[in-house]
Scaffold this motif. Structure first.
Motif, mmCIF file in Angstrom:
data_model
loop_
_atom_site.group_PDB
_atom_site.id
_atom_site.type_symbol
_atom_site.label_atom_id
_atom_site.label_comp_id
_atom_site.label_asym_id
_atom_site.label_seq_id
_atom_site.Cartn_x
_atom_site.Cartn_y
_atom_site.Cartn_z
ATOM 1 N N GLY A 30 0.798 -1.219 0.000
ATOM 2 C CA GLY A 30 0.000 0.000 0.000
ATOM 3 C C GLY A 30 0.831 1.270 0.000
ATOM 4 O O GLY A 30 0.878 1.991 0.988
ATOM 5 N N ILE A 31 1.517 1.496 -1.096
ATOM 6 C CA ILE A 31 2.362 2.691 -1.186
ATOM 7 C C ILE A 31 1.716 3.725 -2.109
ATOM 8 O O ILE A 31 1.202 3.383 -3.169
ATOM 9 C CB ILE A 31 3.757 2.300 -1.718
ATOM 10 C CG1 ILE A 31 4.561 1.665 -0.599
ATOM 11 C CG2 ILE A 31 4.481 3.502 -2.287
ATOM 12 C CD1 ILE A 31 5.979 1.410 -0.954
ATOM 13 N N SER A 32 1.727 4.967 -1.682
ATOM 14 C CA SER A 32 1.262 6.064 -2.533
ATOM 15 C C SER A 32 2.301 7.162 -2.515
ATOM 16 O O SER A 32 2.793 7.529 -1.454
ATOM 17 C CB SER A 32 -0.053 6.643 -2.008
ATOM 18 O OG SER A 32 -1.033 5.645 -1.901
ATOM 19 N N PHE A 33 2.684 7.629 -3.669
ATOM 20 C CA PHE A 33 3.471 8.865 -3.723
ATOM 21 C C PHE A 33 3.408 9.441 -5.124
ATOM 22 O O PHE A 33 2.985 8.788 -6.073
ATOM 23 C CB PHE A 33 4.922 8.657 -3.265
ATOM 24 C CG PHE A 33 5.754 7.727 -4.107
ATOM 25 C CD1 PHE A 33 6.290 8.151 -5.312
ATOM 26 C CD2 PHE A 33 6.051 6.439 -3.654
ATOM 27 C CE1 PHE A 33 7.095 7.295 -6.063
ATOM 28 C CE2 PHE A 33 6.837 5.584 -4.403
ATOM 29 C CZ PHE A 33 7.361 6.012 -5.608
ATOM 30 N N ARG A 34 3.784 10.708 -5.219
ATOM 31 C CA ARG A 34 3.824 11.393 -6.500
ATOM 32 C C ARG A 34 5.174 12.053 -6.643
ATOM 33 O O ARG A 34 5.713 12.578 -5.679
ATOM 34 C CB ARG A 34 2.764 12.494 -6.551
ATOM 35 C CG ARG A 34 1.413 11.999 -6.892
ATOM 36 C CD ARG A 34 0.334 12.870 -6.270
ATOM 37 N NE ARG A 34 -0.922 12.126 -6.361
ATOM 38 C CZ ARG A 34 -1.654 12.071 -7.465
ATOM 39 N NH1 ARG A 34 -1.295 12.752 -8.541
ATOM 40 N NH2 ARG A 34 -2.751 11.353 -7.514
ATOM 41 N N VAL A 35 5.707 12.018 -7.844
ATOM 42 C CA VAL A 35 6.956 12.724 -8.102
ATOM 43 C C VAL A 35 6.725 13.681 -9.258
ATOM 44 O O VAL A 35 6.409 13.248 -10.362
ATOM 45 C CB VAL A 35 8.090 11.743 -8.467
ATOM 46 C CG1 VAL A 35 9.381 12.498 -8.753
ATOM 47 C CG2 VAL A 35 8.305 10.718 -7.363
ATOM 48 N N PRO A 36 6.826 14.990 -8.994
ATOM 49 C CA PRO A 36 6.635 15.949 -10.080
ATOM 50 C C PRO A 36 7.799 15.887 -11.063
ATOM 51 O O PRO A 36 8.896 15.450 -10.714
ATOM 52 C CB PRO A 36 6.616 17.307 -9.374
ATOM 53 C CG PRO A 36 6.837 17.055 -7.941
ATOM 54 C CD PRO A 36 7.123 15.624 -7.723
ATOM 55 N N ARG A 37 7.520 16.324 -12.270
ATOM 56 C CA ARG A 37 8.558 16.369 -13.304
ATOM 57 C C ARG A 37 9.746 17.188 -12.828
ATOM 58 O O ARG A 37 9.580 18.238 -12.228
ATOM 59 C CB ARG A 37 7.962 17.005 -14.562
ATOM 60 C CG ARG A 37 8.781 16.825 -15.796
ATOM 61 C CD ARG A 37 8.059 17.413 -16.982
ATOM 62 N NE ARG A 37 6.997 16.540 -17.474
ATOM 63 C CZ ARG A 37 7.212 15.543 -18.321
ATOM 64 N NH1 ARG A 37 8.430 15.274 -18.737
ATOM 65 N NH2 ARG A 37 6.202 14.808 -18.734
ATOM 66 N N GLY A 38 10.929 16.693 -13.053
ATOM 67 C CA GLY A 38 12.126 17.452 -12.731
ATOM 68 C C GLY A 38 12.628 17.277 -11.310
ATOM 69 O O GLY A 38 13.600 17.896 -10.916
ATOM 70 N N GLU A 39 11.973 16.427 -10.537
ATOM 71 C CA GLU A 39 12.451 16.256 -9.175
ATOM 72 C C GLU A 39 13.480 15.129 -9.115
ATOM 73 O O GLU A 39 13.516 14.248 -9.974
ATOM 74 C CB GLU A 39 11.275 15.930 -8.244
ATOM 75 C CG GLU A 39 11.603 16.203 -6.794
ATOM 76 C CD GLU A 39 10.367 16.150 -5.895
ATOM 77 O OE1 GLU A 39 10.252 16.976 -5.016
ATOM 78 O OE2 GLU A 39 9.521 15.259 -6.112
ATOM 79 N N MET A 40 14.300 15.184 -8.093
ATOM 80 C CA MET A 40 15.302 14.145 -7.884
ATOM 81 C C MET A 40 15.032 13.556 -6.512
ATOM 82 O O MET A 40 15.133 14.239 -5.500
ATOM 83 C CB MET A 40 16.681 14.791 -7.909
ATOM 84 C CG MET A 40 17.705 13.986 -8.618
ATOM 85 S SD MET A 40 19.117 15.035 -8.901
ATOM 86 C CE MET A 40 20.254 13.854 -9.512
ATOM 87 N N VAL A 41 14.656 12.296 -6.488
ATOM 88 C CA VAL A 41 14.181 11.702 -5.243
ATOM 89 C C VAL A 41 15.055 10.518 -4.861
ATOM 90 O O VAL A 41 15.394 9.687 -5.704
ATOM 91 C CB VAL A 41 12.727 11.214 -5.401
ATOM 92 C CG1 VAL A 41 12.192 10.693 -4.079
ATOM 93 C CG2 VAL A 41 11.842 12.319 -5.927
ATOM 94 N N GLY A 42 15.392 10.477 -3.590
ATOM 95 C CA GLY A 42 16.114 9.314 -3.075
ATOM 96 C C GLY A 42 15.115 8.315 -2.528
ATOM 97 O O GLY A 42 14.146 8.691 -1.872
ATOM 98 N N TYR A 43 15.343 7.042 -2.825
ATOM 99 C CA TYR A 43 14.421 6.009 -2.363
ATOM 100 C C TYR A 43 15.249 5.002 -1.607
ATOM 101 O O TYR A 43 16.058 4.288 -2.202
ATOM 102 C CB TYR A 43 13.764 5.383 -3.596
ATOM 103 C CG TYR A 43 12.550 4.522 -3.308
ATOM 104 C CD1 TYR A 43 11.563 4.960 -2.439
ATOM 105 C CD2 TYR A 43 12.399 3.285 -3.905
ATOM 106 C CE1 TYR A 43 10.448 4.193 -2.182
ATOM 107 C CE2 TYR A 43 11.279 2.502 -3.658
ATOM 108 C CZ TYR A 43 10.310 2.966 -2.793
ATOM 109 O OH TYR A 43 9.202 2.190 -2.541
ATOM 110 N N ILE A 44 15.078 4.999 -0.287
ATOM 111 C CA ILE A 44 15.984 4.158 0.489
ATOM 112 C C ILE A 44 15.221 3.232 1.410
ATOM 113 O O ILE A 44 14.038 3.434 1.694
ATOM 114 C CB ILE A 44 16.968 5.022 1.322
ATOM 115 C CG1 ILE A 44 16.205 5.947 2.258
ATOM 116 C CG2 ILE A 44 17.881 5.806 0.408
ATOM 117 C CD1 ILE A 44 17.111 6.785 3.124
ATOM 118 N N GLY A 45 15.912 2.231 1.853
ATOM 119 C CA GLY A 45 15.322 1.258 2.751
ATOM 120 C C GLY A 45 16.240 0.064 2.853
ATOM 121 O O GLY A 45 17.105 -0.120 2.001
ATOM 122 N N PRO A 46 16.083 -0.733 3.903
ATOM 123 C CA PRO A 46 16.959 -1.902 4.035
ATOM 124 C C PRO A 46 16.677 -2.906 2.927
ATOM 125 O O PRO A 46 15.656 -2.822 2.252
ATOM 126 C CB PRO A 46 16.577 -2.473 5.405
ATOM 127 C CG PRO A 46 15.219 -1.948 5.679
ATOM 128 C CD PRO A 46 15.099 -0.645 4.961
#
Lengths: 266, 321, 270
Positions: free
Chosen positions: B34-50
């Motif tokens: 159950g994951i929800s997220f949005r990434v706008p154009r041009g963004e730089m997002v880190g996605y981390i986790g074990p």
């Protein structure tokens, strides 16, 4: 000694984990066994005593060959590729610094593998053949014991050949070509396509004296009782002789290869 | 405009395990829960986790490799699971530890194949290649067989290969793993420029938090298949309950300073004492309080260690790697 | 350019990359190509050795057996060259490199088929074609243009049937990644089976190879027609002409299996 027993055990266990691959292999061996069995029946129908075998013996030859193909790694699939890969990527240096003999280490592991494949891939095809065709399997337990000795020696000869081929990787950038040639010789001169006794004249005589004969032809003949009494001892001695010569050659090559690694750093 | 949209996305795997000789157990594993997220154009997002938290499962759903069990997913308006091939032209993917370059051929040949596979027009291909070659310093490497490249050179080569077709979004899986300091800096610098100049959206998973600190304003943390944090990097401290450290050098050895409000002594070493206080609070009143009561020689404030913050987010103990 | 054209071109490009990669080790390439020729030739040498003792096997003369051998080996070689490495898909799935195929704008099947394209396999095709040519020259058949065309269609059809079996085997690996050898028993085993006349084998085996895994349409049925012989199952005469239809049907079924395999992979990730 205990070390090598442990290595052999781990070789056995390693192959025991590939259950599906083993089942698939058994299936393949059985299918090929059927195809070859029928061609042999047709051949022996035309020539009832070809190569000195009767029909049941010829069929036994087919099914025992299928049962031993994996065990003596006649079609590759043993350790040879792994050895080549380790030479190529330099991991062999780690093996050389281990406080164990390189050749014995690999031999032990290969014996473990062979042990598993004799049970895992040998028994079922032979049973399938025995249920469907009339085979000439001996009732004499001593003959079976001799057969097992011959198989053991066949595995050692096979190991020695593959070890030499594997070591070629020290001098060649890519060992695929040599491996291919080796596999060809194995395939043809072991008797896995057609018994060497069927090979005509001098060609046949030479084929029967080459080391590859020790890998399949001799063990099957021992089981069929073609070497009775002292003849059996002679057959085993033939195998042991080739095993000794090839293992010694392997040691020599290994020594030169080791020098090469030490001098050039791999 | 949001380039990536996830709404209540789930991925459930059925794992069969041998239990006894013939019996097999079936067990459901919610890799993404159950994951929800949005990434706008041009963004730089880190996605981390074990490891095993669901990172790569998410990325695989975003690239169309895996089909989600439930929920809605859109990348550049495309449903990845339905229109994988069309999406492929608009995204770039770099799997950190697995090169897509051709081992025995010169780097240039791999790029030629990419050009034909993605049907990149000549002019655009040449412009993009020139740009990558310049910024990633690949000029001397183009005619070298890939097997002779170092890990860092190969990674640069891989990054370039993923960008020749002008993807709108770039997924990077561990882009700096195993690289030396110089190579890391070069890859990071390139990504920063790419994002700034081209507006390429970047989603990056990593174990190296320096990547995140240097590249991403926004970070998402996933654990056990759920997003446990989504926001600015600084905000992690608030959520993670992290503490800053005031290191005080006194004139002489004194008993622990228990009377400073809003801080607690965590360590004493001769005349030096360490006071921990919430990262969200200012250090000034604390400094004033200490200076008022104690003979002070020197002091410094240490920022919390991001790795520890995240370790705390994941649960107790260090990140599971 | 249509999508299909793009896919074919992509196949050619990937294959060309592998060929150039191979040429980095030229000596090895020559040796393995010759080896490929020789491995295949050894099978025929075994047949020659048999015929050094006999005049006919299952009622078939050496040129007739050569015709069977040549057609199956050429067909098999073609399929093996074009699609033979599809059986690496299991390994690709296990080591995680299969995912790369799914994020590129080229059909996965094309990428899998061209994976590690092994030009050395022309060795087998060449060997099969040589034996075929010898057999064609020596069998007692009047080679009218119609018969020649029939033979060409037979070889192409045979390649398509083997290709379908390779594809089905590859698809199967999405469920059992270690089981590539099962496919081998139908491909390599089938090729060996078809080298010999059907009269050699038990009826059940011939029936299985006709109705269950219809390899008999590769060469048995059409070659028997060419040679003017009855087939052991006494099928109607038009059965010899069914090869292309059977091949299309098999390719369709294998294609469905392949799609199901990909779908399964994409929902389970393994």
């Amino acid at each position: 000694m205990r070390l090598y027993a442990a290595v052999a055990m781990s070789g056995f266990r390693r192959y025991a984990t590939y259950r599906i691959a083993t089942a698939a292999g058994v299936f393949t061996n059985t299918v090929f066994g059927f195809v070859l069995a029928y061609t042999f029946i047709a051949l022996w129908h035309e020539r009832p005593h070809l190569g000195g075998y009767d029909r049941a013996q010829a069929l036994t030859f087919v099914w025992v060959s299928q049962a031993l193909l994996a065990t003596v790694s006649l079609l590759g699939g043993g350790f040879q590729e792994e050895l080549q890969e380790r030479v190529r990527n330099g991991d062999i240096a780690i093996d050389l610094y281990r406080p164990a003999d390189l050749q014995l280490w690999w031999l032990a592991a290969d014996l473990g593998r062979a042990g598993f494949q004799l049970l895992g891939r040998g028994v079922v095809p032979l049973l399938a053949g025995a249920l469907h065709f009339e085979l000439a399997l001996p009732a004499d337990p001593l003959r079976w014991l001799l057969f097992l000795c011959a198989v053991l020696l066949a595995v050692v000869v096979g190991f020695a050949v593959h070890y030499l081929v594997g070591l070629c990787a020290f001098w060649l950038l890519d060992g695929a070509g040599v491996a291919m040639v080796s596999q060809l010789l194995c395939l043809f001169f072991s008797g896995s396509l057609l018994p060497l006794t069927v090979f005509p004249g001098l060609f046949g005589a030479v084929a029967r004296a080459l080391p590859w004969a020790a890998m399949l032809q001799v063990p099957v003949d021992v089981l069929l009782g073609r070497h009775a009494g002292w003849g059996a001892a002679g057959a085993l001695a033939f195998q042991a002789g080739w095993a000794a010569v090839l293992l010694a050659l392997g040691r020599l090559t290994q020594a030169r290869a080791t020098r090469k690694v030490v001098v050039q750093g791999g | 405009m949001d380039l990536i949209e996830l709404t209540d996305v789930e991925k459930v795997f059925t794992v069969r395990r041998r239990a006894g000789l013939l019996r097999r157990e079936r067990r459901e594993v919610r890799a993404v829960d159950g994951i929800s997220f949005r990434v706008p154009r041009g963004e730089m997002v880190g996605y981390i986790g074990p490891n095993g938290a669901g990172k790569s499962t998410t990325i695989k759903m975003l690239t169309g490799i895996l089909v989600p069990s439930r929920g809605r997913l859109r990348v550049a308006g495309i449903d990845p699971s339905r229109d994988r091939a069309r999406l492929a032209r608009r995204i770039g993917v770099v799997f950190g530890q697995r090169t897509t370059l051709w081992w025995d051929l010169p780097l240039r040949d791999s790029y030629g194949l990419v050009r034909r596979m993605y049907r990149i027009p000549d002019a655009r291909y040449r412009a993009n290649l020139d740009r990558c070659v310049e910024l990633l310093d690949l000029g001397a490497l183009l005619d070298v067989p890939v097997r002779q490249l170092s890990l860092g050179q190969r990674m640069r080569g891989d990054v370039a290969a993923a960008l020749l077709h002008d993807p709108e979004v770039l997924y990077l899986d561990e882009p700096t793993i195993g690289l030396d300091v110089v190579s890391k800096a070069r890859v990071r610098g390139f990504l920063r420029d790419l994002n700034a100049e081209r507006g390429t959206t970047v989603l990056l998973t990593t174990h190296d938090l320096t990547d995140i600190e240097q590249l991403c304003r926004r970070v998402m943390v996933i654990d056990h298949g759920r997003l446990v944090y989504d926001g600015a990097l600084d905000g992690l401290h608030t959520v993670g309950g992290s503490e800053r450290m005031l290191v005080v050098d006194l004139e002489r050895e004194l008993p622990p300073m228990r009377d400073v409000p809003g801080a607690r002594v965590v360590r004493v070493e001769g005349p030096r004492q360490w006071l921990a206080f919430p990262a969200t609070r200012s250090a000034a009143p604390l400094v004033a309080a200490v200076a008022e009561r104690y003979p002070l020689l020197d002091l410094s404030v240490r920022e919390p260690d991001i790795e520890q913050v995240i370790a705390r987010l994941y649960g107790d103990g260090p990140p599971r790697t | 350019m249509g999508e299909r054209g793009h896919a074919l071109r992509a196949y050619g490009l990937i294959a060309a990359m592998w060929i150039r990669s191979t040429m980095a080790y030229r000596l090895s390439f020559v040796l393995t190509a010759l080896g490929n020729f020789a491995v295949s030739a050894l099978d025929f040498v075994a047949i020659l050795l048999m015929f050094s003792h006999i005049d006919a096997l299952g009622g078939f003369t050496l040129p007739e057996v050569a015709l069977l051998y040549g057609t199956t080996c050429t067909s098999f070689g073609l399929a093996d060259l074009l699609l033979g490495n599809a059986d690496r898909v299991g390994r690709r799935v296990r080591d995680g490199t299969f995912d790369q195929f799914l994020v590129r704008p080229v059909p996965v099947l094309v990428q899998v088929a061209a994976d590690r394209f092994a030009l050395r396999r022309i060795g087998r095709i060449g060997q099969g074609a040589l034996v075929l040519a010898w057999g064609v020259a020596r069998v007692d058949v009047e080679w009218t243009p119609g018969r020649v065309l029939f033979a060409v269609v037979m070889v192409v059809t045979g390649a398509a049937i083997f290709a379908a079996v390779f594809l089905a085997g590859a698809a199967f690996q999405f469920w059992a990644a270690d089981a590539s050898e099962v496919a081998n028993s139908f491909t390599f085993g089938g090729c060996t089976l078809l080298q010999y006349p059907p009269t050699v084998f038990a009826k059940e085996l011939v029936r299985g190879a006709t109705f269950v895994v219809p390899l008999a349409f590769v060469n048995w049925l059409p070659a028997l027609w060419l040679l003017g012989r009855d087939d052991p199952l006494h099928l109607p005469g038009w059965a010899a002409f069914c090869g292309p239809a059977v091949a299309l049907l098999l390719l369709g079924l294998s294609g469905l299996a392949w799609r199901a395999g990909i779908r399964s992979y994409r929902s389970t990730g393994s």
